[in-house]
Design a protein around this motif. Structure first.
Motif, PDB file in Angstrom:
ATOM      1  N   THR A   3       0.774  -1.242  -0.188  1.00  0.00           N
ATOM      2  CA  THR A   3       0.130  -0.058   0.062  1.00  0.00           C
ATOM      3  C   THR A   3       0.702   1.220   0.031  1.00  0.00           C
ATOM      4  O   THR A   3       0.243   2.267  -0.555  1.00  0.00           O
ATOM      5  CB  THR A   3      -0.914  -0.164   1.259  1.00  0.00           C
ATOM      6  OG1 THR A   3      -1.767  -1.199   1.353  1.00  0.00           O
ATOM      7  CG2 THR A   3      -1.685   1.252   1.272  1.00  0.00           C
ATOM      8  N   GLU A   4       2.212   1.293   0.564  1.00  0.00           N
ATOM      9  CA  GLU A   4       2.915   2.480   0.951  1.00  0.00           C
ATOM     10  C   GLU A   4       3.793   2.740  -0.026  1.00  0.00           C
ATOM     11  O   GLU A   4       4.761   3.464  -0.290  1.00  0.00           O
ATOM     12  CB  GLU A   4       3.497   2.508   2.337  1.00  0.00           C
ATOM     13  CG  GLU A   4       2.367   2.637   3.361  1.00  0.00           C
ATOM     14  CD  GLU A   4       2.974   2.696   4.708  1.00  0.00           C
ATOM     15  OE1 GLU A   4       4.161   3.452   4.770  1.00  0.00           O
ATOM     16  OE2 GLU A   4       2.195   2.505   5.737  1.00  0.00           O
ATOM     17  N   LEU A   5       3.648   1.860  -1.064  1.00  0.00           N
ATOM     18  CA  LEU A   5       4.891   2.004  -2.343  1.00  0.00           C
ATOM     19  C   LEU A   5       4.526   3.211  -3.053  1.00  0.00           C
ATOM     20  O   LEU A   5       3.340   3.787  -3.068  1.00  0.00           O
ATOM     21  CB  LEU A   5       4.636   0.753  -3.458  1.00  0.00           C
ATOM     22  CG  LEU A   5       5.092  -0.495  -2.890  1.00  0.00           C
ATOM     23  CD1 LEU A   5       5.075  -1.452  -4.125  1.00  0.00           C
ATOM     24  CD2 LEU A   5       6.545  -0.473  -2.325  1.00  0.00           C
ATOM     25  N   ASP A   6       5.507   3.915  -3.653  1.00  0.00           N
ATOM     26  CA  ASP A   6       5.137   5.276  -4.298  1.00  0.00           C
ATOM     27  C   ASP A   6       4.385   4.969  -5.760  1.00  0.00           C
ATOM     28  O   ASP A   6       4.940   4.840  -6.794  1.00  0.00           O
ATOM     29  CB  ASP A   6       6.536   5.641  -4.833  1.00  0.00           C
ATOM     30  CG  ASP A   6       6.499   7.098  -5.130  1.00  0.00           C
ATOM     31  OD1 ASP A   6       5.353   7.598  -5.504  1.00  0.00           O
ATOM     32  OD2 ASP A   6       7.577   7.643  -5.719  1.00  0.00           O
ATOM     33  N   TRP A   7       3.037   4.921  -5.470  1.00  0.00           N
ATOM     34  CA  TRP A   7       2.162   4.583  -6.808  1.00  0.00           C
ATOM     35  C   TRP A   7       1.963   5.889  -7.719  1.00  0.00           C
ATOM     36  O   TRP A   7       1.752   5.520  -8.743  1.00  0.00           O
ATOM     37  CB  TRP A   7       0.952   4.159  -6.340  1.00  0.00           C
ATOM     38  CG  TRP A   7       0.903   2.676  -5.839  1.00  0.00           C
ATOM     39  CD1 TRP A   7       1.044   2.213  -4.342  1.00  0.00           C
ATOM     40  CD2 TRP A   7       1.415   1.499  -6.609  1.00  0.00           C
ATOM     41  NE1 TRP A   7       1.226   0.893  -4.416  1.00  0.00           N
ATOM     42  CE2 TRP A   7       1.346   0.448  -5.482  1.00  0.00           C
ATOM     43  CE3 TRP A   7       1.385   0.915  -7.855  1.00  0.00           C
ATOM     44  CZ2 TRP A   7       1.519  -0.909  -5.838  1.00  0.00           C
ATOM     45  CZ3 TRP A   7       1.650  -0.362  -8.083  1.00  0.00           C
ATOM     46  CH2 TRP A   7       1.862  -1.347  -7.131  1.00  0.00           C
ATOM     47  N   GLY A   8       2.286   7.015  -6.978  1.00  0.00           N
ATOM     48  CA  GLY A   8       2.107   8.265  -7.937  1.00  0.00           C
ATOM     49  C   GLY A   8       0.493   8.196  -8.326  1.00  0.00           C
ATOM     50  O   GLY A   8      -0.422   8.057  -7.612  1.00  0.00           O
ATOM     51  N   SER A   9       0.412   8.269  -9.547  1.00  0.00           N
ATOM     52  CA  SER A   9      -0.875   8.346 -10.294  1.00  0.00           C
ATOM     53  C   SER A   9      -1.520   7.283 -10.764  1.00  0.00           C
ATOM     54  O   SER A   9      -2.376   7.114 -11.596  1.00  0.00           O
ATOM     55  CB  SER A   9      -1.023   9.596 -11.238  1.00  0.00           C
ATOM     56  OG  SER A   9      -0.192   9.245 -12.262  1.00  0.00           O
ATOM     57  N   HIS A  10      -0.706   5.889 -10.328  1.00  0.00           N
ATOM     58  CA  HIS A  10      -1.085   4.564 -10.625  1.00  0.00           C
ATOM     59  C   HIS A  10      -1.826   3.891  -9.821  1.00  0.00           C
ATOM     60  O   HIS A  10      -1.373   2.745  -9.744  1.00  0.00           O
ATOM     61  CB  HIS A  10       0.182   4.159 -11.482  1.00  0.00           C
ATOM     62  CG  HIS A  10       0.724   4.950 -12.721  1.00  0.00           C
ATOM     63  ND1 HIS A  10      -0.050   5.278 -13.546  1.00  0.00           N
ATOM     64  CD2 HIS A  10       2.017   5.647 -12.624  1.00  0.00           C
ATOM     65  CE1 HIS A  10       0.749   6.007 -14.511  1.00  0.00           C
ATOM     66  NE2 HIS A  10       1.882   6.276 -13.831  1.00  0.00           N
TER      67      HIS A  10
END
Length: 546
Positions: free
Chosen positions: A394-401
């Protein structure tokens, strides 16, 4: 293996280690194989050669470390380390997890045969299950106090309950301290102990409550432990001990009947500790630091540390040093690093216990996360909040994805483009976490904060290592971190101090030098003196063989 072969192994290892000034284990074994041993003692040579093959297989994950520890060469190395002229410094050991079943059993039986039998049986059943009773033998106790394979940190904290039951007065604390000192000295060449213990075991959690504990005062605990260690010291003048009161971090770990909050109870314990030192000044040389223990997974924000800041500050003004169990367990690696960061910034700790969040390789850690999640995704398995991967994912850097994350939650198969976006999310996260990790570690080195390594505890309790080889001890040593070694709860974890030394050697057999390990574990910083002591072992060996 017969006794003669064992003695020849000890002799050969002692000779080669002393003559090469404690090289790495890999170099030591290679030189032993090429030393002419094949001619002088073919059977011993065969054992050493077999160990070298096993060590190589361990490096490529074909065998576990247990195969190495059970090998005859390990028995010989164990004896070599046990015979080393300097005593080892056990920098991290807890009272309840370092008391043997032989010590616990007769004292526990008095309770189970006493007037409060039903109360004790109820509590034991509540913690260990109905199968825990009846307790009839030492073996029954031993089974309950040892962590089994695939049991994790939460279970570990629970099974420490049984030893706690017997600590009902000052006398048993004294007996336990003497027993511990004698066992560690006689069996594992340990001559200095830093003991972690609780001033108060009061808890608002039902499973942690102990019958009769209200009758035991902090003075009983401290003076009892002091009496026991002092008795052993009178018999072994070189023995040294530090009593390190440890405070539980969790919100439920306080005396809810007498205090409105954990903070109030904590401050009361601090005040009591200060008064005790004023009342008994002979304790001062043996009570020089305090520690925090317990499950830290929910305790990483500044507010968690602010709660105990005033108490630690008061102790620091009295000359105490602050040690802290942090970076041991976490929901996300970044929070594990954050906990260490806050411990340094707010508590101004002098020693970090465990600290593996500062040693995990973020790139490997997050790529393994990617592999595990992708495997589940291809199998159509959703990632739910109960999944151990959920929070980190959940805390990964998903940005706008975040749409990719939603598909992973639902177990919907990713397409090729979404797979690439997943890789990028974990890559950027790993890079940021790596920067944060190195910043905190470098600041720790700059401040001279010591890090105590506990390889078995770290491997068995955190679930963050695939293998002992992932333990960062050798990397920390190369970085210049001030290091110590401890066993944590060696009975509970089925280990001992010399086993921990062997584990560290085996995890980096190529780079970690035996001399360096001896320096860390004895606290002796004069390398030439270590060389001299190794040579005296060789001379003594020659003398004994004449």
């Amino acid at each position: 293996m017969n006794k003669d072969t064992h003695n020849q192994l000890v002799s050969a290892l002692t000779t080669i280690i002393s003559e090469t000034n404690g090289l790495s284990l890999s170099d030591t074994i290679d030189l032993l194989v090429s030393s002419g041993l094949e001619v002088t003692s073919p059977e011993t040579y065969a054992v050493v050669y077999d160990f070298r093959e096993l060590l190589n297989r361990f490096q490529v994950n074909q065998v576990t470390i247990q195969a190495l520890l059970k090998h005859p060469v390990s028995a010989a190395l164990f004896e070599f380390f046990k015979n080393f002229p300097l005593k080892y410094r056990e920098e991290h050991i807890h009272l309840t997890g370092a008391i043997s079943a032989e010590f616990i059993y007769p004292r526990l039986m008095k309770l189970l045969e006493g007037p409060d039998k039903k109360i004790y049986e109820q509590k034991i059943t509540e913690v260990y299950g109905a199968d825990a009773l009846p307790i009839r033998t030492v073996a029954d106790v031993d089974k309950l106090i040892r962590l089994q394979e695939n049991e994790g940190f939460s279970r570990y904290l629970k099974i420490l309950y049984l030893p706690k039951l017997i600590f009902i007065n000052r006398e048993v604390h004294a007996e336990a301290a003497y027993h511990m000192a004698k066992e560690l000295n006689d069996k594992f060449n340990v001559g200095a102990i830093r003991l972690k213990f609780s001033l108060s075991r009061a808890s608002s959690s039902s499973s942690e409550q102990i019958p009769g504990i209200d009758d035991v005062t902090p003075e009983d605990v401290v003076l009892g432990l002091y009496d026991g260690f002092k008795k052993f010291e009178s018999e072994h003048p070189g023995f040294h001990f530090i009593l390190s009161p440890s405070f539980r971090k969790e919100a439920t770990q306080f005396d809810a009947e007498n205090y409105a909050s954990r903070k109030d109870h904590f401050m009361a314990q601090i005040d009591e500790l200060v008064k005790m030192l004023d009342k008994y000044p002979f304790l001062v040389p043996h009570m020089t630091d305090v520690d925090t223990v317990g499950d830290e997974r929910e305790l990483y924000r500044k507010e968690h540390f602010n709660e105990m800041q005033a108490g630690f500050r008061k102790l620091q003004y009295r000359g105490f040093k602050i040690r802290s169990h942090h970076g041991e367990t976490w929901h996300t690696l970044k929070k594990g690093i954050q906990a260490v960061d806050n411990a340094m910034n707010i508590w101004h700790i002098d020693t970090l216990e465990h600290g593996i969040s500062l040693g995990i390789n973020p790139n490997k850690y997050f790529h393994r996360l990617y592999q595990d999640v992708l495997k589940k995704n291809k199998a159509g398995q959703p990632i739910t909040p109960k999944d151990s991967l959920y929070r980190e994912l959940t805390e990964l850097d998903w940005g706008s994805h975040r749409n990719v994350l939603e598909k992973l939650y639902k177990g919907e198969a990713l397409n090729e483009e979404e797979d690439i976006l997943f890789v990028k999310a974990k890559f950027h996260t790993a890079r940021e976490v790596e920067h944060y990790q190195h910043d905190v570690l470098n600041r720790m080195i700059q401040k001279g904060v010591t890090l105590v390594s506990l390889p078995s505890s770290n491997n068995k309790l955190t679930g963050k290592f695939e293998d002992y080889k992932d333990h960062p001890f050798s990397w920390w040593e190369k970085k210049g971190v001030q290091l110590g070694v401890g066993t944590d709860n060696h009975i509970t974890l089925n280990t001992n101090f010399i086993y921990e030394m062997l584990i560290l050697l085996y995890t980096d057999a190529v780079n970690l030098k035996i001399t360096k390990l001896l320096m860390v574990t004895t606290g002796e910083t004069r390398r030439p003196f270590i060389s001299h002591l190794l040579w005296t072992m060789r001379k003594q060996l020659r003398k004994n063989n004449k």
